[in-house]
Design a protein around this motif. Structure first.
Motif, PDB file in Angstrom:
ATOM      1  N   ASP A   1     -51.883  57.500  35.390  1.00 46.64           N
ATOM      2  CA  ASP A   1     -50.425  57.380  35.355  1.00 46.64           C
ATOM      3  C   ASP A   1     -49.794  58.718  35.729  1.00 46.64           C
ATOM      4  O   ASP A   1     -50.456  59.765  35.698  1.00 46.64           O
ATOM      5  N   ALA A   2     -48.499  58.696  36.034  1.00 45.79           N
ATOM      6  CA  ALA A   2     -47.773  59.930  36.353  1.00 45.79           C
ATOM      7  C   ALA A   2     -47.677  60.810  35.110  1.00 45.79           C
ATOM      8  O   ALA A   2     -47.389  60.315  34.013  1.00 45.79           O
TER       9      ALA A   2
ATOM     10  N   TRP B   1     -54.838  68.768  39.270  1.00 40.73           N
ATOM     11  CA  TRP B   1     -53.459  68.324  39.468  1.00 40.73           C
ATOM     12  C   TRP B   1     -53.055  68.665  40.889  1.00 40.73           C
ATOM     13  O   TRP B   1     -53.444  69.718  41.404  1.00 40.73           O
TER      14      TRP B   1
ATOM     15  N   THR C   1     -48.492  58.854  47.378  1.00 36.28           N
ATOM     16  CA  THR C   1     -49.760  59.011  46.684  1.00 36.28           C
ATOM     17  C   THR C   1     -50.466  60.216  47.277  1.00 36.28           C
ATOM     18  O   THR C   1     -50.507  60.364  48.496  1.00 36.28           O
TER      19      THR C   1
END
Length: 181
Positions: free
Chosen positions: A132-133, A164, A180
């Protein structure tokens, strides 16, 4: 295709004929190979779905296609177990009951009326989905640097976060930022 029946002959005469045996003069199928090895369609911490192309007549050497054999390991590089699929039009298989974050290995074989192909190259797929974000917050800023903190409060998708990726825009537009990474 040929049909064969055989009977034995002895000094007493000709015996009973065997059941009819059907065969074809054909080699076993070619092995599914790159790019025809299985490919991952989707995965989550609960399943992995793979796909493959239908074999061509050339792959099968003109023999009749009879199915597939899918080989799957236990997610810890243990032994493979075979699943035989007899639906000749099936081009997907879903492995359920997986261990979240584990890497599973898949390989496959074409089956025809005259035998099995060699095994395809191995596909390794993780039992995980994209995370998830995260929540990003400002820690500090100065004339020379900006410090951010990243907090993962949603789902990791069943696998640890390895890194990240950050995208920065100087003009406030996000046209050049991929949706994405």
């Amino acid at each position: 295709v040929i049909w064969v029946r055989v009977a034995g002959t002895s000094v007493a005469g000709v015996g009973k004929f065997s059941r009819t045996f059907t065969t074809r003069c054909s080699d076993v199928p070619f092995a599914p190979s790159a790019p025809f090895a299985p490919a991952r369609v989707s995965s989550s911490m609960y399943h992995i779905t793979i796909t493959w192309p239908l074999p061509t007549d050339a792959d099968l050497h003109g023999a009749l296609h009879s199915g597939y054999k899918i080989w799957v390991d236990d997610g810890v590089e243990g032994p493979y177990q075979a699943v035989t699929l007899w639906d000749t039009l099936q081009t997907q298989f879903t492995k359920t009951g997986v261990q979240a974050g584990a890497n599973y290995r898949f390989k496959m074989q074409y089956l025809s009326e005259v035998g099995e192909s060699a095994e395809s190259p191995i596909l390794t797929a993780a039992a995980a989905s994209p995370p998830d974000a995260p929540i990003v917050r400002l820690v500090s800023t100065s004339d020379m640097e900006i410090e951010f903190a990243v907090d993962m409060q949603g789902s990791t998708g069943g696998a640890p976060i390895l890194s990240w990726q950050m995208y920065v825009s100087e003009d406030g537009f996000q046209d050049d930022i991929p949706t994405t990474p």
